[in-house]
Enzyme design. Structure first.
Site, short mmCIF file in Angstrom:
data_model
loop_
_atom_site.label_atom_id
_atom_site.label_comp_id
_atom_site.label_asym_id
_atom_site.label_seq_id
_atom_site.Cartn_x
_atom_site.Cartn_y
_atom_site.Cartn_z
N PHE A 54 46.46 35.65 45.68
CA PHE A 54 47.00 36.29 44.49
C PHE A 54 47.00 37.80 44.72
O PHE A 54 46.55 38.29 45.75
CB PHE A 54 46.17 35.92 43.25
CG PHE A 54 44.71 36.30 43.36
CD1 PHE A 54 44.25 37.51 42.87
CD2 PHE A 54 43.81 35.45 43.97
CE1 PHE A 54 42.92 37.86 42.97
CE2 PHE A 54 42.47 35.79 44.09
CZ PHE A 54 42.03 37.01 43.58
N GLY A 55 47.50 38.54 43.75
CA GLY A 55 47.51 40.00 43.86
C GLY A 55 48.34 40.45 45.05
O GLY A 55 49.46 39.98 45.28
N ASP A 66 47.73 39.93 48.17
CA ASP A 66 47.47 39.11 49.36
C ASP A 66 48.69 38.90 50.26
O ASP A 66 48.56 38.91 51.48
CB ASP A 66 46.89 37.74 48.96
CG ASP A 66 45.44 37.83 48.50
OD1 ASP A 66 44.85 38.93 48.55
OD2 ASP A 66 44.89 36.79 48.07
N ASP A 76 35.17 44.56 40.02
CA ASP A 76 36.48 45.19 39.93
C ASP A 76 36.91 45.49 41.35
O ASP A 76 36.08 45.82 42.21
CB ASP A 76 36.45 46.46 39.09
CG ASP A 76 37.86 46.90 38.68
OD1 ASP A 76 38.76 46.05 38.60
OD2 ASP A 76 38.06 48.11 38.44
N THR A 95 33.75 36.60 33.92
CA THR A 95 35.11 36.13 34.19
C THR A 95 35.28 34.78 33.51
O THR A 95 34.29 34.10 33.21
CB THR A 95 35.38 35.99 35.70
OG1 THR A 95 36.74 35.63 35.91
CG2 THR A 95 34.49 34.95 36.34
N ASN A 96 36.52 34.39 33.28
CA ASN A 96 36.82 33.03 32.82
C ASN A 96 37.58 32.26 33.89
O ASN A 96 38.08 31.18 33.64
CB ASN A 96 37.60 33.06 31.50
CG ASN A 96 36.67 33.26 30.32
OD1 ASN A 96 35.63 32.63 30.24
ND2 ASN A 96 37.03 34.16 29.43
N ASN A 97 37.66 32.82 35.10
CA ASN A 97 38.34 32.16 36.21
C ASN A 97 37.42 31.06 36.76
O ASN A 97 36.44 31.34 37.44
CB ASN A 97 38.68 33.20 37.29
CG ASN A 97 39.45 32.61 38.44
OD1 ASN A 97 39.21 31.48 38.87
ND2 ASN A 97 40.38 33.39 38.97
#
Length: 192
Positions: A149-150, A152, A69, A8-10
């Protein structure tokens, strides 16, 4: 200290998981290993997608790594959006569009049971391991909260009255699907 790449790049995820590892591993992002391409997620299962991403990083960059995922599985929708959760409303990957499509699909449904499921695949010293985290709950009738996010703002975990988006990150991470999968991964790494 051993290095371990989180595919990830988060940076928030990297910092959070790095704290959990308590210095046993140096956690790297995709950027840290020079991986700038978007990792494919074209499998038909969460396990397949997490495996695909971790395997790609292991094979191309030869670094111990893990990938995750996550999918939201809604009973009344026969498990949808599932593996397509991030792009449920289309390739633009808009959280708002995804939630609106979900709420529209459930507008006449009494059964609002759902679960979040996260699959993590770890490649460690050329061996593959998988971990899963699940949290059951229900889908709210409207947006509630502005954190996270998403999905939530519409997911109410079992035993709670507020959505994930109404919880602090510490509260959410203690009971969430990703938090549960990460705890299994961390316990495995600590035993190595």
């Amino acid at each position: 200290m051993k290095e371990l790449c989180f595919a990830t790049n988060n940076r928030n995820k990297i910092a959070e998981v790095s704290q959990m590892l308590e210095g046993k591993y140096k956690l790297l992002s995709l950027e840290d290993i020079g991986c700038h391409e978007e990792l494919a997620e074209d499998q038909d299962t969460l396990e397949g997608n997490s495996r695909q991403k971790a395997q790609y990083v292991w094979e191309k960059y030869n670094v111990n790594c893990f990938a995750d995922d996550t999918g939201l599985e809604v009973d009344a929708l026969c498990g949808e959006p599932g593996v397509y959760s991030a792009r449920y409303a289309g390739p633009q990957r808009s959280d708002t569009d995804n939630i609106n499509k979900l709420l529209h699909a459930l507008k006449n449904e009494d059964n609002r049971r759902a679960r979040f499921r996260t699959s993590i695949t770890l490649y460690l010293d050329n061996q593959q391991y998988q971990f899963e985290g699940i949290v059951n709950g229900t889908i709210a009738h409207e947006y509630k909260g502005n954190k996270g996010f998403g999905y939530d703002p519409v997911f109410i975990p079992e035993g709670y009255e507020q959505t994930f988006a109404e919880m602090t990150s510490e509260e959410k991470n203690a009971i969430s699907h990703r938090g549960r999968a990460m705890q299994k991964l961390i316990q495995f790494l600590q035993a190595q």
